[in-house]
Design a protein around this motif. Structure first.
Motif, PDB file in Angstrom:
ATOM      1  N   ARG A  60       0.827  -1.209   0.000  1.00  0.00           N
ATOM      2  CA  ARG A  60       0.000   0.000   0.000  1.00  0.00           C
ATOM      3  C   ARG A  60       0.859   1.256   0.000  1.00  0.00           C
ATOM      4  O   ARG A  60       0.557   2.237  -0.678  1.00  0.00           O
ATOM      5  CB  ARG A  60      -0.927   0.000   1.224  1.00  0.00           C
ATOM      6  CG  ARG A  60      -2.091  -0.974   1.097  1.00  0.00           C
ATOM      7  CD  ARG A  60      -3.267  -0.542   1.945  1.00  0.00           C
ATOM      8  NE  ARG A  60      -2.909  -0.438   3.351  1.00  0.00           N
ATOM      9  CZ  ARG A  60      -2.831  -1.478   4.193  1.00  0.00           C
ATOM     10  NH1 ARG A  60      -3.107  -2.690   3.756  1.00  0.00           N
ATOM     11  NH2 ARG A  60      -2.506  -1.294   5.448  1.00  0.00           N
ATOM     12  N   LEU A  75      -5.307   3.738   5.053  1.00  0.00           N
ATOM     13  CA  LEU A  75      -6.389   3.450   4.121  1.00  0.00           C
ATOM     14  C   LEU A  75      -7.124   4.721   3.705  1.00  0.00           C
ATOM     15  O   LEU A  75      -7.909   4.697   2.759  1.00  0.00           O
ATOM     16  CB  LEU A  75      -7.392   2.494   4.774  1.00  0.00           C
ATOM     17  CG  LEU A  75      -7.226   0.998   4.535  1.00  0.00           C
ATOM     18  CD1 LEU A  75      -7.703   0.620   3.144  1.00  0.00           C
ATOM     19  CD2 LEU A  75      -5.815   0.524   4.762  1.00  0.00           C
ATOM     20  N   ALA A  76      -6.880   5.824   4.402  1.00  0.00           N
ATOM     21  CA  ALA A  76      -7.491   7.092   4.005  1.00  0.00           C
ATOM     22  C   ALA A  76      -7.026   7.495   2.610  1.00  0.00           C
ATOM     23  O   ALA A  76      -7.647   8.326   1.954  1.00  0.00           O
ATOM     24  CB  ALA A  76      -7.131   8.182   5.010  1.00  0.00           C
ATOM     25  N   GLY A 118      -5.994   9.148   9.877  1.00  0.00           N
ATOM     26  CA  GLY A 118      -6.500   8.820   8.551  1.00  0.00           C
ATOM     27  C   GLY A 118      -8.002   9.050   8.460  1.00  0.00           C
ATOM     28  O   GLY A 118      -8.512   9.598   7.468  1.00  0.00           O
ATOM     29  N   THR A 151     -10.341   4.211   9.736  1.00  0.00           N
ATOM     30  CA  THR A 151      -9.917   3.649   8.451  1.00  0.00           C
ATOM     31  C   THR A 151      -8.887   2.561   8.687  1.00  0.00           C
ATOM     32  O   THR A 151      -7.951   2.738   9.472  1.00  0.00           O
ATOM     33  CB  THR A 151      -9.261   4.733   7.575  1.00  0.00           C
ATOM     34  OG1 THR A 151      -8.224   5.361   8.331  1.00  0.00           O
ATOM     35  CG2 THR A 151     -10.269   5.771   7.160  1.00  0.00           C
ATOM     36  N   VAL A 160     -13.833   6.870   2.068  1.00  0.00           N
ATOM     37  CA  VAL A 160     -13.251   5.537   2.247  1.00  0.00           C
ATOM     38  C   VAL A 160     -14.098   4.651   3.162  1.00  0.00           C
ATOM     39  O   VAL A 160     -13.883   3.446   3.227  1.00  0.00           O
ATOM     40  CB  VAL A 160     -11.790   5.581   2.763  1.00  0.00           C
ATOM     41  CG1 VAL A 160     -10.897   6.299   1.761  1.00  0.00           C
ATOM     42  CG2 VAL A 160     -11.707   6.238   4.126  1.00  0.00           C
TER      43      VAL A 160
END
Lengths: 700, 700
Positions: A35, A155-156, A178, B399, B430
């Motif tokens: 990622r 993951l943001a 995030g 997240t 998200v």
């Protein structure tokens, strides 16, 4: 040959590196290293990107290297999301390769217990020895939106585009950071740099705060704090931010006991007293909040809306629904807000558009003569923005025709008027067009009235902090000096009173007496009626043990009381004979030194009400008289001090004077002061002063 | 020939009509009549649809009629959105045509002032004379989602599909109703019937409430109330809803003075005392809220989540972020919530998944041995759902990888465990996949922690109301009866005390004295020290005028005080000589009759603290002893009653007894009671009772 940087890499370079190595880079988005490299590429990182992986020659189309030693230098930043078991080896390799800084995403270190803490210490030592900096461990890295350098596995970043703007962030929780960036983006907010500091093994929250204060891309600073590594740096930095014109908003974990305990086990750092932290923020002009979502939305409002002209103004509530304006108005008080008192010019303008009977706040534009005309809406808002008592306008919109077009009218009105306008769109899907229009106009909106009012409350606190920053520093009253020889440990009542009396705080006349005869002589010198108190260094709360006898009217009563005290279950060193003082209200005044944070004073409702009401205000010492006055005004007791139900107004200025003097005593004692309480201190009618009738203190 | 319905059309038929005429129907969506017919068609109305427009032969593909008289009957409902100027004529035409009910969207009637009110009265009279019912005017109509009959011009219908479900709504604001439906839809909530009652010229809020209680499609009822037409109907209906197992949630405009004033001008109806309304809701088991958004979200939680087992349980906070769980925990107290105290079985389960040091609430699943494992998450939540002290689980997600998959685990866990689980997704874009998974699973979610905790607070109030509904009705203490002849107007202290003493409430011994000699004799009979009070029917607050002299120790002091009282600026009828009572705490007990709502009693912190603390609890009379005890427990003063800092526990049962007896006095007096205060009533140590030292009352 590894290149060793001449000096430790500055944060500005770590945040915006020319070259980034991703240790454990991968094509697999299910892995941290996958990622990280994916997000760097997707969000337009423009520097040199060096995937490190012994098992791959090419990752994401880039040449990969088997180890950091094989990668061409110099490497400004290496990002590590390796298992804890290999972390030390990888960090040592980075150090040997002359990497400027490691961002360590790996967790389960000091946050997981003593074993992890030991490993973390070794990792930090290895970096320090090599002059290499560390971000983390147990962090989510850095989002540098201003330069397009996403050094993070958050993951943001799972979006097409991130939005740059003026909000800087430092967070001790990467996941929360995030989440807040994503929340802000949905509302159109933009960020400059967001740094997850994790366990702060090297770089800590205050380092990043200092960087953001100097950073040109950052206009507003947000902090999520669990515990400070070096608390003494914090308040001076808040003041510097204020001086730089950058509001600081802060959520501090641990207001509740359960929260404080959990924060301690989360980052293994001491949370400190929440009340002291809050007082420090207030004094330094920062805004302390409970809800991280409100923190981000308020930061966005400070970034993109005009600011409140000054603290203490009212607000206007206007919309085309009686239901939404009335319920919004009912919710103001719980956010410490109030409606503005409209001036005559404002009323005159409103009368042009609606019947006299409907000219009031909140304003329902459904009452306009011509329906909810756009001209009328604009004219009313313009009038509000010129009104001396209206600092902000709240528009709680409901579903209705032309919602989006109406929404589009508002941004120019707010900018022209130079005051914040808070647009609330509570509706779901049918409100999206209106939200989109505001997003396009670069203007904030809120999905709930509660969020908008929470934001307005934060803006009010920001304005108050701005006002306070303009005050001169506290001035020392003449003639205050600590006695040469200070007692130590738990002081007797007499010792504690002598100490505060030396700083000009009035205390009761009294004499120590070792025998009954001495006690009678003392009472005759002081004058009946008197109070008799048993003296024992072992007893803190004398009244709990029946060691206080009030209102002794003559020698006979005194002798009886003396005999009763001697029968008490604790050995007494003697008795204290004291004048019987009277007052109209009981206050508590206190002082203590908070490790790392400095000296504090408090004032509150005293006597038995201390524990019941917990009506207490705390502030860092020393105080200005206006600070002391403001603390008294914030007490629930304040109406009593002003005089209620025919009772006299009390001597507020005497209480202010005592509080200021106590604050200088606390400042002068510094860390020697463990704690000091005057409870109660009796406040009399205006002009008649105050007097401390009990005192206790502990000095280190 | 117009067909006249034999009886007035029932609400069930108006809500779900076989035939609907749209007066002023149009193809233009910019017009009310255009939107009404558009929404009826789009959302699948299955009955006969009759567009009425003199200028069109066909509208939306349907044959149009020039007037209601020309439309083929019977017509169950006509919807009118005509200008106020033609409203009376159109309503008369509908009446003549035998229409069952008119839904009048037209505004600017009673809401706009006296002229509009006069027109509204004529419109209502015309309908009444013809046996035709009216909804509105100034309303947005009816959304019958259960049957697909959208009789409304609300922009909330500007969507592809509306969602049916168990939430019924009655609202005095049409725009707010539409907004709330849209807000609910975004969260996956479904509605049964939503009725905007507008100015309530005929059908009023209580009519619709009664309908929803009987309505099989409605499982939870929400109300937005500005003012009740017939307040006496309200509480009995709330109790009926409770008995039918349907929670009622209510937002009442006018908690603030500004809000109350605006609500009055909005629907021209009296808002009544908010405190009395709140007390009534609590007693009848309904949930009163401030924020309409929370009302809808809480109603949805009651519709789609398991309910709390009982009131007073704690909650578990769990997520894979220390930051979000800690800040959520810090926000609990301000919502009246607390963490659960985990039982041993729960701890044992948790120990399987994480180090002992991390086994605490809030729970950070990041501390799991295997990372944030799904098995561990499920096992911990199952353990919480079996814990005796954990009523609900709050999951403040941040997240992170696999957010949507994690979200999908939760609905089965909540349903299996039979306790509410509140899933918070604070992130923006998200988080949408996770939200979508919950929507698909028919499970609620929240966008902010504040909303989730507001909902949980409402669920707690619902559980409390459910528990109260199971109690037997209040039992009348023996021997209580009103005196034959009641005084009228402002009573003297003596008269007021005689009245409460007749109901068994202890009062001070005292005697009226017209002369100094009588006063001395009275004091000797009562026993020194005594209190002397000037008696004047003109004076309410005696102490404000110096008419109270305390602690007179002998005849000499009594004579001096008597002379001083005679010099007071008001003419006295005489003096009251009273025993000098002492107590450990001062309470105020009060009673009043609230027009339309009935008798109420209050208890609070007395003496000078009444105005300062406003620490008061109100409840409808009569009370059960457990109600009185619960009121005392809710006071800020409660710790004092239990005994703080070595002070004795006070005679709570004596206060309970006095409050219950006062409540029966209030109930027996009914509307004759204007107001009655016992302030202070002194409460003594446990077993020593209480005594009222002052009393005032006004009877009609």
């Amino acid at each position: 040959m590894p290149q060793m940087p001449p000096d430790r890499t500055p944060l500005a370079r770590i945040v915006n590196p020319d070259s980034v190595a991703v240790i454990g880079a991968s094509d697999d988005l299910g892995k941290f290293g996958g990622r990280v490299i994916h997000y760097l590429i997707r969000h337009g990182y423009r520097g040199r990107l060096l995937p490190i992986n012994p098992n791959r020659a090419v990752i994401r189309g880039l040449p990969a290297f088997p180890g950091i030693a094989a990668a061409p230098g110099p490497v400004d930043v290496a990002i590590l999301a390796v298992p804890a078991g290999t972390l030390l080896r990888e960090v040592e390799a980075c150090a040997a390769a002359g990497v400027g800084a490691c961002i360590v995403i790996t967790g389960k270190l000091a946050d997981a217990g003593p074993e992890g803490a030991a490993l973390e210490a070794r990792v930090a030592a290895a970096a320090r020895a090599a002059g290499m900096r560390l971000v983390g461990p147990n962090c989510l890295g850095i989002l540098n939106l201003a330069d397009g350098a996403m050094l993070s596995s958050s993951l943001a970043l799972e979006v097409e585009r991130v939005r740059a703007g003026g909000i800087g962030m430092v967070s001790q929780s990467g996941a929360l950071m995030g989440t807040l960036v994503s929340l802000g983006h949905r509302h159109g907010a933009g960020f400059s740099r967001c740094v997850s500091v994790g366990n702060q093994a090297d770089l800590e929250l205050c380092d990043v705060l200092e960087f953001l204060i100097e950073d040109a891309a950052t206009r507003v600073i947000t902090l999520y704090v669990e515990g400070l590594k070096d608390p003494a740096r914090f308040a001076p930095l808040l003041r510097r931010a204020r001086a730089a014109g950058k509001p600081v908003l802060c959520v501090k974990a641990g207001r509740s006991e359960a929260g404080a305990q959990a924060a301690r086990s989360h980052t293994a750092s001491l949370a400190g007293s929440h009340a002291a932290f809050a007082a420090l923020c207030r004094e330094a002009g920062a805004v302390l909040l409970d809800d991280p979502a409100v923190m981000v939305l308020a930061a966005d409002a400070l970034d993109r809306l005009p600011r409140l002209p000054r603290a203490g103004m009212g607000c206007a509530v206007i919309a085309s629904s009686g239901g939404s304006t009335v319920t919004t108005t009912d919710m103001l008080a719980q956010h410490g807000l109030r409606l503005g008192a409209m001036g005559e010019a404002t009323r005159a303008e409103l009368r042009r558009w609606m019947p006299e009977s409907h000219v009031h706040l909140p304003l329902d534009t459904g009452s306009f003569h011509d329906g909810t005309s756009e001209d009328g809406l604009g004219a009313c808002i313009r009038a509000f923005m010129r009104d001396d008592d209206i600092g902000a306008v709240v528009v709680p919109m409901t579903t209705q025709p032309a919602m989006a077009a109406r929404a589009a009218l508002l941004p120019p009105l707010a900018r022209e008027g130079g005051r914040p306008l808070l647009y609330v769109m509570m509706a779901g899907e049918v409100g999206d067009a209106a939200r989109e229009r505001l997003r396009e106009a670069g203007f904030p909106f809120y999905d709930s009235v509660a969020h908008a009012l929470g934001v307005l409350q934060a803006l009010e606190a920001e304005a108050e902090g701005r006002g306070r920053a303009a005050l001169p520093p506290p001035a020392r009253p003449a003639g205050l000096a600590l006695p040469e020889a200070l007692p130590r440990g738990a002081l007797t009542e007499e010792e504690a009173k002598r100490l505060v009396a030396a700083y000009g705080i009035p205390v009761t006349r009294e004499r120590f007496a070792a025998t009954e005869a001495e006690a009678v002589a003392a009472a005759e010198a002081i004058g009946f009626p008197v109070v008799l108190k048993g003296v024992s260094r072992a007893v803190v709360h004398k009244s709990d043990l029946g060691l206080v006898r009030l209102g002794l009217r003559d020698a006979e009563a005194l002798r009886a009381a003396h005999a009763a005290l001697l029968a008490a279950p604790v050995p007494l060193e003697g008795v204290l004979v004291q004048e019987m003082a009277r007052g109209e209200a009981e206050l508590i005044l206190g002082a203590r030194h908070e490790p790392g944070l400095g000296p504090f004073v408090l004032v509150g409702t005293g006597g038995i009400w201390v524990e019941v009401l917990r009506d207490v205000q705390l502030a860092p010492a020393p105080l200005r008289p206006e600070d002391a006055r403001a603390m008294l005004r914030r007490l629930a007791l304040w109406p009593v001090l002003q005089g209620v139900r025919g009772r006299p107004a009390l001597d507020v200025e005497a209480a202010v004077e005592a509080l200021v003097r106590l604050s200088w005593l606390a400042a002068d004692l510094g860390p020697r002061l463990v704690e000091l309480d005057l409870n109660p201190i009796l406040l009399r009618a205006a002009g008649e002063g105050c007097i401390a009738v009990d005192a206790r203190a502990t000095l280190a």
